[in-house]
Design a protein around this motif. Structure first.
Motif, PDB file in Angstrom:
ATOM      1  N   LYS A 153       0.809  -1.241   0.004  1.00  0.00           N
ATOM      2  CA  LYS A 153      -0.024   0.216  -0.130  1.00  0.00           C
ATOM      3  C   LYS A 153       0.874   1.277   0.057  1.00  0.00           C
ATOM      4  O   LYS A 153       1.844   1.634   0.925  1.00  0.00           O
ATOM      5  N   GLY A 154       0.689   2.124  -1.143  1.00  0.00           N
ATOM      6  CA  GLY A 154       1.150   3.606  -0.907  1.00  0.00           C
ATOM      7  C   GLY A 154       2.574   3.377  -1.789  1.00  0.00           C
ATOM      8  O   GLY A 154       3.046   4.578  -1.841  1.00  0.00           O
ATOM      9  N   MET A 155       2.870   2.218  -2.315  1.00  0.00           N
ATOM     10  CA  MET A 155       4.209   2.065  -2.998  1.00  0.00           C
ATOM     11  C   MET A 155       3.937   2.664  -4.509  1.00  0.00           C
ATOM     12  O   MET A 155       2.741   2.709  -5.025  1.00  0.00           O
ATOM     13  N   THR A 156       5.237   3.214  -5.277  1.00  0.00           N
ATOM     14  CA  THR A 156       5.113   3.262  -6.772  1.00  0.00           C
ATOM     15  C   THR A 156       5.811   2.296  -7.298  1.00  0.00           C
ATOM     16  O   THR A 156       6.810   1.689  -7.055  1.00  0.00           O
TER      17      THR A 156
ATOM     18  N   GLN B 257      -3.709  -2.331 -11.388  1.00  0.00           N
ATOM     19  CA  GLN B 257      -4.264  -0.959 -11.156  1.00  0.00           C
ATOM     20  C   GLN B 257      -5.675  -0.873 -10.500  1.00  0.00           C
ATOM     21  O   GLN B 257      -5.928   0.083  -9.886  1.00  0.00           O
TER      22      GLN B 257
ATOM     23  N   PHE C 228      -1.693   1.167  -4.717  1.00  0.00           N
ATOM     24  CA  PHE C 228      -0.439   1.882  -4.954  1.00  0.00           C
ATOM     25  C   PHE C 228      -0.745   3.337  -5.163  1.00  0.00           C
ATOM     26  O   PHE C 228      -1.490   3.948  -5.622  1.00  0.00           O
ATOM     27  N   LYS C 229       0.254   3.910  -4.541  1.00  0.00           N
ATOM     28  CA  LYS C 229       0.200   5.139  -5.074  1.00  0.00           C
ATOM     29  C   LYS C 229       0.441   5.761  -6.592  1.00  0.00           C
ATOM     30  O   LYS C 229      -0.121   6.629  -7.039  1.00  0.00           O
ATOM     31  N   GLU C 230       1.100   5.075  -7.120  1.00  0.00           N
ATOM     32  CA  GLU C 230       1.398   5.071  -8.534  1.00  0.00           C
ATOM     33  C   GLU C 230       1.677   3.540  -9.326  1.00  0.00           C
ATOM     34  O   GLU C 230       2.543   3.183  -8.655  1.00  0.00           O
TER      35      GLU C 230
ATOM     36  N   LYS D 253       3.278   2.772 -12.678  1.00  0.00           N
ATOM     37  CA  LYS D 253       3.986   3.142 -14.190  1.00  0.00           C
ATOM     38  C   LYS D 253       3.884   2.109 -15.030  1.00  0.00           C
ATOM     39  O   LYS D 253       4.313   1.053 -14.823  1.00  0.00           O
TER      40      LYS D 253
ATOM     41  N   GLN E 156       9.779   1.664  -6.508  1.00  0.00           N
ATOM     42  CA  GLN E 156       9.964   0.851  -5.490  1.00  0.00           C
ATOM     43  C   GLN E 156       9.809  -0.877  -5.562  1.00  0.00           C
ATOM     44  O   GLN E 156      10.179  -1.633  -4.937  1.00  0.00           O
TER      45      GLN E 156
END
Length: 249
Positions: free
Chosen positions: A131-134, A148, A153-155, A157, A175
């Motif tokens: 949680k909160g990772m890119t 997605q 996730f924070k982002e 890519k 990360q």
């Protein structure tokens, strides 16, 4: 009479030549999916598990193979537009893909892997632990949608190819990254990205089977591929190819 004979012989020769030309099928494969498909820089050719398998299938089914390297995201479009005749790559058989192409019987089964920096010792098991990772994931893979949609996730890519994602992960710009487990493990084991490791505790969300893809209208070709695959599985050829590339059956 002699002229008629020569004309008939020439026509037969031309017909045989045309028939022979029709047996060469273009096969789409990616240059960045080791050990399934990858560019061998020594020979400048695409090699790997799925290349060996499609060549063995072609030999059994009576057609020659011409490997066409291309990005993973371009494979299905190229097949449907008839730039290629088959896809033999690290492509999962999914319901969404079966709406636009046909797949052979399964060849090999596995799930996604999660790669992280070597100094990250957290025991990741699921998306909830991230949680909160890119993170990164390759465009066109079956892993994109569940990652997605998880909302964890924070982002997220998106990358066109594994090397770009692995470079970013290795440099700490993301990360972690999601890839086909055998591909990621194989690349990391070669030492190209010294700051990365596989999160061994991670349990894959999407487990699928690889298949060889044909156009939906090419039913006769699909039948030939499946018949050849059945024989190659039965006589141990598929197992031998998997063993060659250090993959369990």
């Amino acid at each position: 009479m002699k002229l008629k004979f020569l004309a008939a012989a020439l026509a037969a020769t031309l017909a045989c030549g045309a028939a022979h030309a029709q047996t060469v099928l273009k096969v789409g494969s990616t240059p960045t999916g080791s050990p399934f498909t990858f560019l061998d820089t020594k020979t400048n050719t695409i090699e790997g598990v799925m290349v060996d398998i499609i060549k063995a299938v072609g030999k059994e089914a009576g057609f020659e193979v011409q490997i066409e390297p291309m990005a993973f995201s371009a494979l299905i479009g190229s097949l449907r537009s008839k730039r290629i005749d088959l896809i033999s790559a690290a492509m999962f058989i999914t319901d969404a893909r079966k709406k636009v192409v046909s797949f052979s019987d399964p060849v090999y089964r596995y799930g996604e892997g999660f790669m992280v920096p070597k100094d990250d010792d957290k025991q990741y098991k699921s998306f909830a632990d991230m949680k909160g990772m890119t993170v990164g994931v390759q465009v066109g893979t079956a892993f994109v949608e569940p990652i997605q949609k998880s909302g964890m996730f924070k982002e997220v890519k998106l990358y066109d190819n594994p090397p770009d994602m692995m470079r970013d992960a290795n440099a700490g710009r993301i990360q972690g990254g999601f890839m086909d487990y055998p591909i990621a493990a194989s690349i990391i084991a070669k030492g190209s990205y010294p700051n990365l490791k596989m999160a061994k505790s991670y349990e894959p969300t999407v487990v699928g089977s690889l298949g060889i893809a044909t156009r939906q209208e090419d039913t006769e070709l699909l039948a030939r591929v499946n018949k050849a695959l059945g024989k190659l599985k039965a006589d141990g050829t598929i197992d031998a190819i998997l063993k060659k590339w250090d993959l369990a059956d």
